[in-house]
Design a protein around this motif. Structure first.
Motif, PDB file in Angstrom:
ATOM      1  N   VAL A  46      49.368 176.958  70.990  1.00  0.00           N
ATOM      2  CA  VAL A  46      48.373 176.172  70.266  1.00  0.00           C
ATOM      3  C   VAL A  46      49.142 175.243  69.297  1.00  0.00           C
ATOM      4  O   VAL A  46      50.370 175.353  69.325  1.00  0.00           O
ATOM      5  N   GLN A  47      48.413 174.304  68.857  1.00  0.00           N
ATOM      6  CA  GLN A  47      49.032 173.159  68.018  1.00  0.00           C
ATOM      7  C   GLN A  47      48.460 173.513  66.523  1.00  0.00           C
ATOM      8  O   GLN A  47      47.256 173.408  66.363  1.00  0.00           O
ATOM      9  N   LEU A  48      49.387 173.762  65.440  1.00  0.00           N
ATOM     10  CA  LEU A  48      48.975 174.097  64.407  1.00  0.00           C
ATOM     11  C   LEU A  48      48.336 173.130  63.594  1.00  0.00           C
ATOM     12  O   LEU A  48      49.093 171.755  63.790  1.00  0.00           O
ATOM     13  N   HIS A  49      47.086 172.776  63.072  1.00  0.00           N
ATOM     14  CA  HIS A  49      46.546 171.688  62.464  1.00  0.00           C
ATOM     15  C   HIS A  49      46.574 171.685  61.044  1.00  0.00           C
ATOM     16  O   HIS A  49      46.957 170.776  60.453  1.00  0.00           O
ATOM     17  N   GLN A  50      46.394 172.934  60.257  1.00  0.00           N
ATOM     18  CA  GLN A  50      46.538 172.709  58.864  1.00  0.00           C
ATOM     19  C   GLN A  50      46.478 174.419  58.398  1.00  0.00           C
ATOM     20  O   GLN A  50      46.284 175.294  59.076  1.00  0.00           O
ATOM     21  N   ILE A  51      47.485 174.482  57.361  1.00  0.00           N
ATOM     22  CA  ILE A  51      47.348 175.987  56.716  1.00  0.00           C
ATOM     23  C   ILE A  51      47.628 175.534  55.102  1.00  0.00           C
ATOM     24  O   ILE A  51      48.272 174.875  54.756  1.00  0.00           O
ATOM     25  N   PHE A  52      46.515 176.417  54.726  1.00  0.00           N
ATOM     26  CA  PHE A  52      46.503 176.450  53.142  1.00  0.00           C
ATOM     27  C   PHE A  52      46.659 177.834  52.515  1.00  0.00           C
ATOM     28  O   PHE A  52      46.026 178.787  53.102  1.00  0.00           O
ATOM     29  N   ILE A  53      47.285 177.928  51.127  1.00  0.00           N
ATOM     30  CA  ILE A  53      47.212 179.356  50.807  1.00  0.00           C
ATOM     31  C   ILE A  53      46.308 179.222  49.392  1.00  0.00           C
ATOM     32  O   ILE A  53      46.512 178.028  48.619  1.00  0.00           O
ATOM     33  N   LYS A  54      45.560 180.351  49.014  1.00  0.00           N
ATOM     34  CA  LYS A  54      44.761 180.141  47.763  1.00  0.00           C
ATOM     35  C   LYS A  54      45.322 181.519  47.078  1.00  0.00           C
ATOM     36  O   LYS A  54      45.130 182.639  47.619  1.00  0.00           O
ATOM     37  N   GLY A  55      45.583 181.366  45.817  1.00  0.00           N
ATOM     38  CA  GLY A  55      45.789 182.535  44.984  1.00  0.00           C
ATOM     39  C   GLY A  55      44.827 183.016  44.313  1.00  0.00           C
ATOM     40  O   GLY A  55      43.533 182.404  44.388  1.00  0.00           O
ATOM     41  N   ASP A  56      45.043 183.811  43.068  1.00  0.00           N
ATOM     42  CA  ASP A  56      43.899 184.374  42.054  1.00  0.00           C
ATOM     43  C   ASP A  56      43.689 183.132  41.312  1.00  0.00           C
ATOM     44  O   ASP A  56      42.340 183.443  41.077  1.00  0.00           O
ATOM     45  N   ASP A  57      44.287 181.986  41.124  1.00  0.00           N
ATOM     46  CA  ASP A  57      43.624 180.842  40.420  1.00  0.00           C
ATOM     47  C   ASP A  57      42.532 180.318  41.162  1.00  0.00           C
ATOM     48  O   ASP A  57      41.980 179.337  40.614  1.00  0.00           O
TER      49      ASP A  57
END
Length: 126
Positions: free
Chosen positions: A52-63
């Motif tokens: 596959v081709q990675l398009h986007q990746i995000f991380i969300k924390g407790d905030d």
């Protein structure tokens, strides 16, 4: 004529089923969905059934704020490794999307927790 029609319908059904079976699927991740670790991961690893081709990746924390994660690899691969940013103890959601089969978008979420117990244990022994 009916037999010929049945043959064509059978071929159409079988070929569409086999094309669908070839679609990329998410297999597993590190950290695992729902996983708890004492220390932060050094990288995120996403494994798929085919390249596959990675398009986007995000991380969300407790905030609750979503932040992009690092530089994305440019090559297609069945296993994608992305260096993790520095993380502290807390709950996180890693949201990703990839281009599968060059036209279809596949996306998902991985929830994991960093307990911070190893850091607390080190501090108390010093």
């Amino acid at each position: 004529m009916k037999n010929l029609l049945l043959v064509f319908l059978s071929i159409a059904l079988l070929s569409s089923g086999s094309a669908y079976a070839a679609d990329a699927k998410f297999v597993k991740s590190t950290p695992a969905d729902g996983g708890v670790s004492a220390t932060p991961p050094s990288a995120f690893v996403l494994e798929f059934s085919q390249a596959v081709q990675l398009h986007q990746i995000f991380i969300k924390g407790d905030d609750g704020k979503s932040k992009p994660v690092g530089k994305l690899p440019s090559k297609e691969a069945a296993t994608v490794t992305i260096p993790a940013p520095p993380l502290t103890a807390g709950h996180y959601v890693l949201e990703w999307s990839v281009f599968a089969d060059r036209s279809r978008v596949l996306s998902g979420r991985i929830r994991f927790t960093i307990s911070g117990e190893a850091v607390a244990a080190q501090s108390s022994t010093q």
